[in-house]
Write a protein that holds these residues in place. Structure first.
Motif, mmCIF file in Angstrom:
data_model
loop_
_atom_site.group_PDB
_atom_site.id
_atom_site.type_symbol
_atom_site.label_atom_id
_atom_site.label_comp_id
_atom_site.label_asym_id
_atom_site.label_seq_id
_atom_site.Cartn_x
_atom_site.Cartn_y
_atom_site.Cartn_z
ATOM 1 N N SER A 26 30.523 -22.152 45.281
ATOM 2 C CA SER A 26 29.773 -23.118 44.739
ATOM 3 C C SER A 26 29.026 -23.883 45.702
ATOM 4 N N SER A 27 27.909 -24.508 45.237
ATOM 5 C CA SER A 27 27.175 -25.573 45.856
ATOM 6 C C SER A 27 27.469 -26.807 45.182
ATOM 7 N N ALA A 28 27.985 -27.932 45.873
ATOM 8 C CA ALA A 28 28.189 -29.170 45.203
ATOM 9 C C ALA A 28 27.517 -30.069 45.874
ATOM 10 N N GLN A 29 26.957 -30.901 45.063
ATOM 11 C CA GLN A 29 26.201 -32.441 45.633
ATOM 12 C C GLN A 29 27.380 -33.468 45.593
ATOM 13 N N VAL A 65 33.239 -24.519 35.987
ATOM 14 C CA VAL A 65 32.868 -23.672 34.961
ATOM 15 C C VAL A 65 32.704 -22.345 35.406
ATOM 16 N N VAL A 66 33.637 -21.457 35.290
ATOM 17 C CA VAL A 66 33.590 -19.941 35.853
ATOM 18 C C VAL A 66 32.820 -19.057 35.133
ATOM 19 N N ASN A 67 32.386 -19.288 34.087
ATOM 20 C CA ASN A 67 31.433 -18.249 33.156
ATOM 21 C C ASN A 67 30.143 -18.358 32.994
ATOM 22 N N PHE A 68 29.471 -19.098 33.932
ATOM 23 C CA PHE A 68 27.908 -19.213 33.866
ATOM 24 C C PHE A 68 27.343 -18.242 34.814
ATOM 25 N N PRO A 69 26.333 -17.874 34.414
ATOM 26 C CA PRO A 69 25.907 -16.806 35.582
ATOM 27 C C PRO A 69 25.588 -17.007 36.765
ATOM 28 N N PRO A 70 25.715 -16.309 37.876
ATOM 29 C CA PRO A 70 25.368 -17.166 39.340
ATOM 30 C C PRO A 70 24.174 -17.629 39.305
ATOM 31 N N ARG A 71 24.056 -18.552 40.150
ATOM 32 C CA ARG A 71 22.563 -19.612 40.315
ATOM 33 C C ARG A 71 22.418 -19.347 41.982
ATOM 34 N N GLN A 72 21.055 -19.056 41.933
ATOM 35 C CA GLN A 72 20.552 -18.724 43.272
ATOM 36 C C GLN A 72 20.001 -20.338 43.667
ATOM 37 N N ILE A 73 20.628 -20.950 44.764
ATOM 38 C CA ILE A 73 20.227 -22.136 45.328
ATOM 39 C C ILE A 73 19.933 -22.006 46.855
ATOM 40 N N GLY A 74 18.665 -21.733 46.961
ATOM 41 C CA GLY A 74 18.172 -21.564 48.202
ATOM 42 C C GLY A 74 18.399 -20.309 48.658
ATOM 43 N N LYS A 75 19.030 -19.828 49.771
ATOM 44 C CA LYS A 75 19.573 -18.713 50.127
ATOM 45 C C LYS A 75 20.975 -18.484 49.882
ATOM 46 N N TYR A 76 21.491 -19.437 48.924
ATOM 47 C CA TYR A 76 23.008 -19.523 48.701
ATOM 48 C C TYR A 76 23.256 -19.185 47.231
ATOM 49 N N MET A 77 24.220 -18.145 46.915
ATOM 50 C CA MET A 77 24.392 -17.777 45.476
ATOM 51 C C MET A 77 25.649 -18.486 44.865
ATOM 52 N N SER A 78 25.419 -19.429 44.286
ATOM 53 C CA SER A 78 26.438 -20.260 43.635
ATOM 54 C C SER A 78 27.108 -19.712 42.610
ATOM 55 N N GLU A 79 28.346 -19.342 42.408
ATOM 56 C CA GLU A 79 29.234 -18.424 41.401
ATOM 57 C C GLU A 79 29.591 -19.393 40.358
ATOM 58 N N VAL A 80 29.963 -20.742 40.545
ATOM 59 C CA VAL A 80 30.758 -21.332 39.652
ATOM 60 C C VAL A 80 30.036 -22.854 39.765
ATOM 61 N N LEU A 81 30.377 -23.435 38.724
ATOM 62 C CA LEU A 81 29.556 -25.087 38.551
ATOM 63 C C LEU A 81 30.918 -25.929 38.890
ATOM 64 N N THR A 82 30.963 -26.435 40.017
ATOM 65 C CA THR A 82 32.121 -27.520 40.164
ATOM 66 C C THR A 82 31.592 -28.820 39.472
#
Length: 123
Positions: A59-62, A80-97
């Motif tokens: 996860s990427s977290a601000q 949240v663990v069932n959103f689709p992964p989201r590309q943030i720059g070169k990093y793939m965030s798999e969950v929304l903290t």
């Protein structure tokens, strides 16, 4: 200061309980935290252990305003663990903290106030 009604932040439209059940919110323990200098807004890269069923997710977290990297390790957080992964720059965030904005808009993490098993679902 708490305002009883904030017109700039109204309540969301009502939903059915079945809609709420579609959002899978789980608790996990942060096992790794590192800087994310490539992010547009200050953020950390997290690895969170959601137990044997879901495993470790990224996860990427601000959350840089209120948390130091070292203090995040071992901390339980909700995501949240069932959103689709989201590309943030070169990093793939798999969950929304999950967190709440403080009075200045900086993120404060949402977490249980007692330790619960990793992977436990919010209900």
């Amino acid at each position: 200061m708490h305002l009883p009604h904030d017109p700039a932040n109204p309540a969301a439209d009502p939903i059915h309980f079945d809609d709420f059940l579609k959002v899978d919110i789980r608790v996990g323990t942060i096992i790794e935290a590192e800087p994310f200098p490539e992010a547009r807004k200050a953020a950390f890269k997290l690895k969170i252990d959601f137990g044997p069923t879901l495993g470790v997710k990224k996860s990427s977290a601000q959350i840089t305003a209120h948390y130091a990297l070292k203090e995040l390790i071992g901390r339980q957080v909700a995501a949240v663990v069932n959103f689709p992964p989201r590309q943030i720059g070169k990093y793939m965030s798999e969950v929304l903290t999950l967190g709440f904005g403080d009075e200045t808009g900086e993120v404060v993490l949402f977490a249980p106030d007692h330790t619960v098993p990793d992977g436990a679902r919010l209900f």
